[in-house]
Scaffold this active site. Structure first.
Site, mmCIF file in Angstrom:
data_model
loop_
_atom_site.group_PDB
_atom_site.id
_atom_site.type_symbol
_atom_site.label_atom_id
_atom_site.label_comp_id
_atom_site.label_asym_id
_atom_site.label_seq_id
_atom_site.Cartn_x
_atom_site.Cartn_y
_atom_site.Cartn_z
ATOM 1 C CD GLU A 177 -3.085 -1.135 2.108
ATOM 2 O OE1 GLU A 177 -2.908 -0.567 3.190
ATOM 3 O OE2 GLU A 177 -4.168 -1.662 1.781
ATOM 4 C CD GLU A 383 -3.895 -6.232 2.284
ATOM 5 O OE1 GLU A 383 -4.755 -5.578 2.906
ATOM 6 O OE2 GLU A 383 -2.678 -6.024 2.390
HETATM 7 C C1 BG6 Z 1 -4.686 -3.103 4.542
HETATM 8 C C2 BG6 Z 1 -3.367 -3.527 5.097
HETATM 9 O O1 BG6 Z 1 -4.794 -1.724 4.691
HETATM 10 O O2 BG6 Z 1 -5.859 -3.522 5.144
HETATM 11 C C3 BG6 Z 1 -3.413 -4.674 6.086
HETATM 12 O O3 BG6 Z 1 -2.433 -3.826 4.080
HETATM 13 C C4 BG6 Z 1 -4.654 -4.526 6.942
HETATM 14 O O4 BG6 Z 1 -2.220 -4.663 6.825
HETATM 15 C C5 BG6 Z 1 -5.875 -4.615 6.042
HETATM 16 O O5 BG6 Z 1 -4.735 -5.433 7.987
HETATM 17 C C6 BG6 Z 1 -7.199 -4.599 6.755
HETATM 18 O O6 BG6 Z 1 -7.269 -3.489 7.589
HETATM 19 P P1 BG6 Z 1 -7.614 -3.638 9.126
HETATM 20 O O7 BG6 Z 1 -7.476 -2.272 9.674
HETATM 21 O O8 BG6 Z 1 -9.013 -4.135 9.177
HETATM 22 O O9 BG6 Z 1 -6.643 -4.594 9.670
#
Ligand code: BG6
Length: 488
Positions: A177, A383
């Site tokens: 990111e 993701e």
């Molecule tokens: C992304 C990141 O922003 O979202 C992860 O790369 C992160 O590290 C994921 O865990 C989900 O976000 P969160 O805040 O729900 O953990």
């Protein structure tokens, strides 16, 4: 119509060292910026400390203890049929302060073993070189990526692991990111840049102060570091695939007012295309100059930097996608939306998760088309997932979670990917976020669970760390087995 995915599509999951490994001091590991983050929740921002505070609970220190349980976890991933597993190598296991000239063999050993375990099950490893884990010592000594010193230290780390794993790991992402630094969010500056904005005291008190000169200079340093490492990897002639990773912000205008349309365009440019263009096209986009001028940003670009950016472009584009974001310039009454490092206003057509993230599968199809239209290189969604509260129940003598809400979220997003593929997008893989429950980056909670595998660990640090298969575990297994057709 059945969902169709190309043969050899990479189904799998994605994690980050600081969110699951734990063992934060094992075998000579140094402290990363994530090791100084306390837990928060949907309403309370995570607090950052400058030293370890006695009695305070730091979620990353034990996390889910994957460091000691990676064999069990990988066996479960293999049981689901994973083709690819994305994980990060913790920089501070290899170079504890970032400043050492010689890597820590014991730290490398852990990844030797982990990669060997993946190979045993024929799971393709994909490594994120930097996932919110820069060494805290480098923050203390020169405020992280604000300084050019980071470039060399990062190169040393990246080359060490690329040299070591070049025959086993073909897929590499230079920065997780990376575009988090293009957004004026305090904790993003810290996590992504390993740095404090100028006023550290205000920052530690979680006031959302910003310093755009610093953020964009840090980004320039990361671009150069990424390009240098990509250039190096390509010089090895090992057919390594080097990728970027963008937190894709699918942005809609709230209304058809031209001011809203222009605002959404401006935000899309800066949130997504600024970083994407540098890493894919090898040059700053056409709108960068005016953007810098308007904000009084004066970048120091050293001789040779722009050539390096040209030479170190990525082979494929990866991104995270959880939600879309809606913006307006003309409606100051619109209700604010909160979410993962993004902000904007509520979209009246969407519902949101328990953490306020607006669920929008069609937005993923639109994003895939938007990205592919611009770059025309292979894409991967690395993701995606639903962070939700799960309840462990006993059924037929076994513990499980009936997470139909998660299945529903994933199903709709996977279908949207199939639609984008049918549109003509070259999508090569999908790794859902947190296939096993882990610490949330945004809130530090365990209660915000994404996994197909439940981990008995709680926000106060208690729990047996036992793993249990959720209903979604069996569902995802079917999806993979049928190469996506079984998504329905
Ligand atoms: C992304 C990141 O922003 O979202 C992860 O790369 C992160 O590290 C994921 O865990 C989900 O976000 P969160 O805040 O729900 O953990």
């Amino acid at each position: 119509m059945k969902a169709k995915f190309p043969d050899g599509f990479y189904w799998g999951g994605a994690t980050a060292a600081n969110q699951l490994e734990g063992a934060h001091q094992a075998n000579g590991k140094g402290m990363s910026i994530s090791d100084l983050l306390l837990g928060g929740d949907v309403k309370t921002p995570r607090r950052i400390t400058t030293e370890i505070e006695e009695g305070a609970f730091y979620p990353s220190h034990e996390a889910i203890d994957h460091f000691h349980r990676y064999k069990e976890d990988i066996a479960l991933f293999a049981e689901m049929g994973f083709k690819l597993y994305r994980f990060s190598i913790a920089w501070t296991r290899i170079f504890p302060t970032g400043l050492e000239k010689v890597p820590n063999e014991e730290g490398l050993k852990f990844y030797d073993d982990l990669i060997a375990e993946l190979k045993k099950y024929e799971i393709e490893p994909m490594v994120s070189l930097s996932h919110y884990e820069s060494p805290i010592e480098m923050t203390k000594q020169f405020n992280g990526w604000e300084s050019r010193e980071m470039i060399e230290a990062y190169e040393r780390f990246a080359k060490t692991v690329i040299d070591r794993y070049q025959d086993d790991v073909r897929y590499w992402l230079t920065f997780n990111e990376i575009n988090i630094l293009s957004r004026d969010v305090g904790v993003g500056t810290y996590l992504g840049g390993g740095m404090y904005p100028k006023d550290i005291d205000d920052f530690l008190n979680t006031k959302n102060i910003d310093n755009s000169q610093q953020r964009f200079q840090a980004l320039h340093h990361q671009f150069v570091a990424s390009a240098r490492v990509i250039k190096y990897a390509k010089s090895l002639h090992k057919n390594l695939h080097m990728g970027c990773m963008i937190a894709y912000r699918m942005i809609y205008p709230l209304s058809s007012h031209p001011e809203d349309i222009r605002f959404a365009q401006e935000m899309t440019n800066i949130s997504n295309f600024y970083c994407g263009d540098v890493q894919v096209k090898g040059r700053y986009p056409y709108f960068a100059k005016k953007f810098w001028q308007d904000r009084g940003i004066d970048l120091t670009i050293e001789a040779g930097d722009l050539e390096v950016l040209k030479e170190g472009t990525v082979d494929f584009y990866t991104f995270s996608y959880y939600q879309s974001s809606t913006v307006t310039k003309v409606n100051d009454q619109a209700e604010k939306q909160t979410g993962n490092f993004f902000n904007g206003v509520k979209n009246p057509h969407l519902t949101a998760s328990e953490w306020g993230w607006e669920i929008d599968p069609l937005g993923l199809r639109i994003a895939l088309n938007q990205i592919y239209e611009r770059y025309e290189i292979p894409l991967m969604v690395v993701e995606n997932g639903l962070g939700a509260i799960d309840t462990l129940i006993e059924k037929n003598g076994e513990y499980t979670v009936e997470d139909d809400y998660r299945i529903d979220y994933l199903r709709r997003h996977i279908k949207a990917m199939a639609d984008a593929i049918a549109d003509g997008v070259d999508l090569i893989g999908y790794t859902s976020w947190g296939p096993i429950d882990l610490v949330s980056a945004g809130t530090g909670q365990m209660a915000k669970r994404y996994g197909f595998i439940y981990v008995d660990k709680h926000d106060n640090g208690t729990g047996s760390l036992a793993r249990y298969k959720k209903k979604s575990f069996y569902w995802y297994k079917k999806v993979i087995q049928s190469n996506g057709e079984g998504v329905n």
